[in-house]
Design a protein around this motif. Structure first.
Motif, PDB file in Angstrom:
ATOM      1  N   PRO A  67       0.825  -1.212   0.000  1.00 21.09           N
ATOM      2  CA  PRO A  67       0.000   0.000   0.000  1.00 21.09           C
ATOM      3  C   PRO A  67       0.859   1.263   0.000  1.00 21.09           C
ATOM      4  CG  PRO A  67      -0.862  -1.604   1.564  1.00 21.09           C
ATOM      5  CD  PRO A  67       0.469  -2.127   1.095  1.00 21.09           C
ATOM      6  N   GLY A  68       0.566   2.144  -0.899  1.00 20.41           N
ATOM      7  CA  GLY A  68       1.311   3.400  -1.012  1.00 20.41           C
ATOM      8  C   GLY A  68       2.300   3.413  -2.145  1.00 20.41           C
ATOM      9  N   VAL A  69       2.696   2.223  -2.636  1.00 18.91           N
ATOM     10  CA  VAL A  69       3.699   2.171  -3.692  1.00 18.91           C
ATOM     11  C   VAL A  69       3.160   2.666  -5.022  1.00 18.91           C
ATOM     12  CG1 VAL A  69       3.266  -0.172  -4.573  1.00 18.91           C
ATOM     13  CG2 VAL A  69       5.610   0.722  -4.515  1.00 18.91           C
ATOM     14  N   GLN A  70       1.835   2.867  -5.104  1.00 15.72           N
ATOM     15  CA  GLN A  70       1.259   3.425  -6.325  1.00 15.72           C
ATOM     16  C   GLN A  70       1.744   4.852  -6.586  1.00 15.72           C
ATOM     17  OE1 GLN A  70      -0.526   2.527  -3.588  1.00 15.72           O
ATOM     18  NE2 GLN A  70      -2.336   3.834  -3.314  1.00 15.72           N
ATOM     19  N   GLY A  71       2.410   5.447  -5.600  1.00 16.48           N
ATOM     20  CA  GLY A  71       3.013   6.761  -5.810  1.00 16.48           C
ATOM     21  C   GLY A  71       4.050   6.765  -6.916  1.00 16.48           C
ATOM     22  N   GLY A 156       2.655  17.589  -4.344  1.00 16.06           N
ATOM     23  CA  GLY A 156       1.476  16.868  -4.804  1.00 16.06           C
ATOM     24  C   GLY A 156       1.131  15.703  -3.907  1.00 16.06           C
ATOM     25  N   GLY A 157       2.157  15.022  -3.376  1.00 13.78           N
ATOM     26  CA  GLY A 157       1.918  13.881  -2.505  1.00 13.78           C
ATOM     27  C   GLY A 157       1.228  14.268  -1.213  1.00 13.78           C
ATOM     28  N   ALA A 166      -6.983  10.646   3.422  1.00 12.92           N
ATOM     29  CA  ALA A 166      -7.150  11.117   4.806  1.00 12.92           C
ATOM     30  C   ALA A 166      -7.311   9.916   5.734  1.00 12.92           C
ATOM     31  CB  ALA A 166      -8.370  12.024   4.904  1.00 12.92           C
ATOM     32  N   GLY A 167      -6.586   9.935   6.837  1.00 12.31           N
ATOM     33  CA  GLY A 167      -6.667   8.840   7.790  1.00 12.31           C
ATOM     34  C   GLY A 167      -5.722   7.693   7.498  1.00 12.31           C
ATOM     35  N   ALA A 168      -4.896   7.821   6.450  1.00  9.46           N
ATOM     36  CA  ALA A 168      -3.944   6.761   6.126  1.00  9.46           C
ATOM     37  C   ALA A 168      -2.951   6.571   7.259  1.00  9.46           C
ATOM     38  CB  ALA A 168      -3.194   7.100   4.835  1.00  9.46           C
ATOM     39  N   VAL A 174       4.407   7.010   4.595  1.00 13.56           N
ATOM     40  CA  VAL A 174       5.845   7.008   4.311  1.00 13.56           C
ATOM     41  C   VAL A 174       6.124   6.363   2.958  1.00 13.56           C
ATOM     42  CG1 VAL A 174       8.080   6.087   5.018  1.00 13.56           C
ATOM     43  CG2 VAL A 174       6.535   7.066   6.730  1.00 13.56           C
ATOM     44  N   VAL A 175       5.500   5.193   2.716  1.00  9.85           N
ATOM     45  CA  VAL A 175       5.727   4.490   1.444  1.00  9.85           C
ATOM     46  C   VAL A 175       5.253   5.337   0.277  1.00  9.85           C
ATOM     47  CG1 VAL A 175       5.065   2.484   0.047  1.00  9.85           C
ATOM     48  CG2 VAL A 175       5.635   2.188   2.464  1.00  9.85           C
ATOM     49  N   TYR A 176       4.098   5.975   0.433  1.00 12.11           N
ATOM     50  CA  TYR A 176       3.563   6.782  -0.658  1.00 12.11           C
ATOM     51  C   TYR A 176       4.460   7.985  -0.957  1.00 12.11           C
ATOM     52  CZ  TYR A 176       0.581   9.796  -3.416  1.00 12.11           C
ATOM     53  OH  TYR A 176       0.104  10.613  -4.405  1.00 12.11           O
ATOM     54  N   LEU A 177       4.897   8.691   0.080  1.00 15.38           N
ATOM     55  CA  LEU A 177       5.726   9.874  -0.138  1.00 15.38           C
ATOM     56  C   LEU A 177       7.076   9.507  -0.753  1.00 15.38           C
ATOM     57  CD1 LEU A 177       5.028  12.052   3.040  1.00 15.38           C
ATOM     58  CD2 LEU A 177       4.237  12.440   0.698  1.00 15.38           C
ATOM     59  N   ILE A 178       7.663   8.409  -0.304  1.00 18.85           N
ATOM     60  CA  ILE A 178       8.932   7.974  -0.896  1.00 18.85           C
ATOM     61  C   ILE A 178       8.728   7.573  -2.354  1.00 18.85           C
ATOM     62  CG2 ILE A 178      10.704   6.175  -0.860  1.00 18.85           C
ATOM     63  CD1 ILE A 178      10.466   6.159   2.186  1.00 18.85           C
TER      64      ILE A 178
END
Length: 218
Positions: A67-71, A156-157, A166-168, A174-178
């Motif tokens: 989860p989040g790697v879709q960034g 954007g992230g 919201a609420g993640a 962290v994974v998404y922002l990276i």
């Protein structure tokens, strides 16, 4: 004869130097700047439209992995501002081109809604713009382009985390922002720098400092 030849050699050099933009004047927008920045923005918006649909397949594959790697898929929505700034080299170019690309995407329609698309474009463009501002619009190297792409991605992230995630939990955040930062650095940063150099090599940018640098290197 020798003195006359020397003076004739110096004069053209001095004249050429005097025509180079210096001081505050180099930051003023010309008509050609507006036209080319608009072309970049509209063309980028068309790419945004394609990616609005194209990213769905990779997203479906990536989300179950972590989860989040879709960034990692955000980069194609971030390059317009960086590319516009690298070519135009004027204050506001990153914001203008990224926002205009978002306008094109919003007008045609997408799954995120018109206003939020415009808001996202403005935020992402601002993220890139701040980096170029930090360097006083004087440094246009690959490292700065990478920083600008990262800046657009992080701006954007954070915006996406507030509006869409919201609420993640902390791991997702962290994974998404990276992931989005990596995508922004590689695609929006290094990719835009390479594209700008490629365009300069064709001679299409000879009316811009980004194009004249190619001539000076040769």
């Amino acid at each position: 004869m020798h003195a006359s030849a020397s003076s004739s050699t110096v004069r053209p050099t001095d004249a050429t130097a005097s025509t180079r933009p210096t001081g505050p004047g180099r930051l003023r927008w010309r008509v050609v700047d507006i036209v080319v920045a608009s072309v970049i923005g509209v063309a980028s918006g068309l790419i945004f439209l394609l990616w609005n649909i194209g990213y769905l397949g990779p997203k479906t594959l990536l989300e179950p992995l972590l989860p989040g790697v879709q960034g990692l898929l955000d980069g194609p929505w971030l390059f317009a501002g960086v590319l516009g700034a690298l070519i135009i080299r004027k204050p506001g170019a990153a914001i203008y081109t990224e926002t205009l690309a978002a306008v094109v995407s919003a007008l045609v329609g997408n799954q995120w809604g018109g206003f939020l698309t415009l808001e996202a474009g403005l935020v992402q463009g601002l993220g890139a713009e701040i980096v170029f501002l930090i360097f006083f619009y004087r440094v246009w190297t690959l490292p700065v382009a990478i920083l600008a792409g990262t800046g657009a991605a992080l701006a954007g992230g954070v915006n996406n985390l507030i509006l869409w995630y919201a609420g993640a939990d902390a791991t997702f955040t962290v994974v998404y922002l990276i992931s989005t930062a990596v995508s922004g650095a590689v695609i929006a940063g290094a990719g835009s720098w390479a594209l700008a150099r490629g365009l300069a090599a064709t001679g299409a940018l000879d009316r811009f400092a980004s194009g004249r640098e190619r001539t000076q290197r040769v």
